[in-house]
Scaffold this active site. Sequence first.
Site, PDB file in Angstrom:
ATOM      1  N   SER A 192      40.243  39.638  54.889  1.00 12.25           N
ATOM      2  CA  SER A 192      39.002  38.874  54.933  1.00 12.25           C
ATOM      3  C   SER A 192      38.779  38.267  56.322  1.00 12.25           C
ATOM      4  O   SER A 192      38.789  38.996  57.316  1.00 12.25           O
ATOM      5  CB  SER A 192      39.024  37.809  53.825  1.00 12.25           C
TER       6      SER A 192
ATOM      7  N   ASP B  43      34.915  44.725  45.456  1.00 10.80           N
ATOM      8  CA  ASP B  43      34.873  43.450  46.176  1.00 10.80           C
ATOM      9  C   ASP B  43      33.486  42.828  46.038  1.00 10.80           C
ATOM     10  O   ASP B  43      32.487  43.421  46.450  1.00 10.80           O
ATOM     11  CB  ASP B  43      35.201  43.698  47.651  1.00 10.80           C
TER      12      ASP B  43
ATOM     13  N   HIS C 175      38.315  41.189  45.648  1.00  5.83           N
ATOM     14  CA  HIS C 175      38.533  40.722  47.020  1.00  5.83           C
ATOM     15  C   HIS C 175      39.989  40.359  47.289  1.00  5.83           C
ATOM     16  O   HIS C 175      40.374  40.210  48.450  1.00  5.83           O
ATOM     17  CB  HIS C 175      37.640  39.507  47.300  1.00  5.83           C
TER      18      HIS C 175
END
EC number: 3.1.1.123
Length: 266
Positions: A86, A216, A244
């Site tokens: 991320s 995601d 995610h």
Amino acid sequence: MEVANATQQKHFVLVHGAGHGAWCWYKLKSLLESSRHKVTAIDLATSGVNPKRLDEVDTLQDYCLPLLELMAAIPQDDKVIVVGHSYGGFCIALAMDLYPKKISIGVFIGSIMPDSTHPPIYFFNQYYEWNPDGDDSPDTKVETYGCPDQPRTVIHFGPIYLSTKLYQNCTSEEIELAKVLVRPVTLFSEDLSKLKAFSEEGYGSVKRGYIICSEDKAFPVGLQHWLVDNVGVSEVKEIKGADHMPMISKPQELCQCLVEIAEKVV
């Protein structure tokens, strides 16, 4: 999983995303270590058990300092595989730029992945173009702090956001763990707007890999494919059914992807 011999053993450095910490890698770390790989999972500043407060960290480099200190301590003849999740993509990109000879490949997981042409803020803005609602959720709180002429933004991820956007394929126990451990975040957008592109001779000289998370809901899958196509990678994998947080929802599959990527680099 097949056990690595001495020549196959790799050193993975795991870098978490915003609000998280070394704790989120607990499943993956165990799997990689059971395959005889070395694993270092770090807490970035203001994250996990790191004692820094948000008002003590002003820049991306400040935030990444624990990673940069680790990289500085690695012997010159050693190479590691840096893995960023991320927002952690910015962090491993910075490490790749500053320590290119110590990194065999940078692997981005459902992550921002910059190039060496555009400044970092370009990719930060791409996220919001692909995901105009950003981190919005009924229970996500956005506050400001600091000087009135230079206010900082801090985001508190609420339990609804965590359970529906980040952890939707995880168990209820895993979601409860996140609710307890996730910390407030700042994304350093003002600092990102001042930074130049990462260098071609530094960041651009290191191989890149990308792992796409097919379900995601926090980092758009379309953006993940766009980054792979437009930034370019030497290795790309996709984990079906991954939300995610694949290190929690799909740890076996993520481990296999990383091991396969590692086998192809020196």
